[in-house]
Design a protein around this motif. Sequence first.
Motif, short mmCIF file in Angstrom:
data_model
loop_
_atom_site.label_atom_id
_atom_site.label_comp_id
_atom_site.label_asym_id
_atom_site.label_seq_id
_atom_site.Cartn_x
_atom_site.Cartn_y
_atom_site.Cartn_z
N SER A 193 0.81 -1.22 0.00
CA SER A 193 0.00 0.00 0.00
C SER A 193 0.85 1.27 0.00
O SER A 193 0.31 2.38 -0.21
N LEU A 194 2.16 1.13 0.24
CA LEU A 194 3.04 2.30 0.18
C LEU A 194 3.26 2.77 -1.25
O LEU A 194 3.81 3.86 -1.47
N LEU A 195 2.83 1.97 -2.21
CA LEU A 195 2.88 2.35 -3.62
C LEU A 195 1.47 2.29 -4.20
O LEU A 195 0.62 1.56 -3.71
N THR A 196 1.23 3.06 -5.24
CA THR A 196 -0.01 2.90 -5.98
C THR A 196 0.06 1.57 -6.74
O THR A 196 1.13 0.98 -6.88
N SER A 197 -1.08 1.11 -7.24
CA SER A 197 -1.08 -0.16 -7.96
C SER A 197 -0.19 -0.10 -9.20
O SER A 197 0.50 -1.06 -9.53
N ASP A 198 -0.18 1.06 -9.88
CA ASP A 198 0.68 1.22 -11.05
C ASP A 198 2.16 1.21 -10.65
O ASP A 198 2.99 0.59 -11.31
N GLU A 199 2.47 1.90 -9.57
CA GLU A 199 3.87 1.95 -9.10
C GLU A 199 4.34 0.56 -8.69
O GLU A 199 5.47 0.16 -9.01
N LEU A 200 3.49 -0.18 -8.00
CA LEU A 200 3.86 -1.53 -7.59
C LEU A 200 4.13 -2.41 -8.79
O LEU A 200 5.04 -3.25 -8.78
#
Length: 403
Positions: free
Chosen positions: A205-212
């Motif tokens: 959750s520390l990243l957006t889904s796109d970033e992950l």
Amino acid sequence: MKKFFVLLIIVSLILGGIYLEFNNLFEYKEASGGLEEEINDKDIDIFEPHKEPSTKTISILGVGDIMFHMPQIASAKLDDRTYDFNPPFKYVKKYIEEADISMANFETVTAGNAGGFSGFPRFNSPTETVYALKETGFDILSTANNHCLDGGKNGIISTIENIEDNGLKNIGTYKDDNKVLLIEEVGEIKIGFLSYTLGTNGLDSLLTSDELEYMVDRVDDEKKIKKDIDTLKDAQVDLILAYIHWGTEYQNQSNSYQEKLGKKMVEWGVNIILGSHPHVVQRSEIIQHDGKDNYIIYSMGNFYSNQRYETIGNPYTEDSVMVKFIIEKNLDNNDTIIRDVVYMPTWIYRYVEDNQIKYSILPIGPSGAVPIEFSAELPDKIIERIKKSYADTMNTLNESELN
């Protein structure tokens, strides 16, 4: 009349030369077993003499988990601002330096000191940790592991930048969505490198889904793994090596998921798989595919950490192994093979010097032999632990010879 005699002499000389040439040819034919036989002998090529295949050979060395718990950070502290992490690697440095490419799993982040440094459960280490690994001789760090998000998005980015600033390269995590797979060419041998992790300790959750999706390569995305492998194959690499962060922590046996995924990746095109995460040494095996030997070691153990019998009650977390591969390429047909695999077990020695905890990674030879500086100084109980470590590691590894 004069002209007649001159002409007669010339004709005689010509006929005499023809006779001598024919006679010499006859003698050569007799001595060699027949002129026609000599020329028609297909086993002898006087125009293209036989030559050995032209080959190139390089070495690749891999080690397991490198973590920096707080006691290790404290032991490296010089003053309020500076650290020296070089001493623990003193006795393994020569093995790491001499390989053409040396690699490790960097299981921490260097997110800066704004919030202070920390060990487990969320790591954040001084930038000097990467500098020490560079000085030790490492070239590539795998950063896809379950602690790669311990510092959030900034932790991933700053860690990669620190690695790059020290002249190293990383695999498995990325600063942005412009992903470029690492390919290195050494001695006319092109190698593609990959790295994937089983998860990020619930910190997604520390990243957006796109970033992950683009910042962390994960083992649960098999379509992406296969796509990455195909990308490297399209780039016509000679060998593909993957670091995989997987398995069950503190278990000496590989699990069925590791074994199934490992075999799939070999079938897709990976030639060498180096496992990390269990923090203990797990077995290795040779898998044949398309007529070639491919290699998996399911876990190489803790190369450097504070996990040991005194701290968590598990002596196997002190054990590790450096794995060195001899890679050979036939330049005539572009065939590349793993010619040999060499194991060098290691043991993490923790001791007290000048009222401060110190660490040394000791390479272990047969019968528990250690560097000469320590051989006469170690207590008997430590020598016994080292001998046991060597035996445990070598018994765990499957030492199947390559065909």
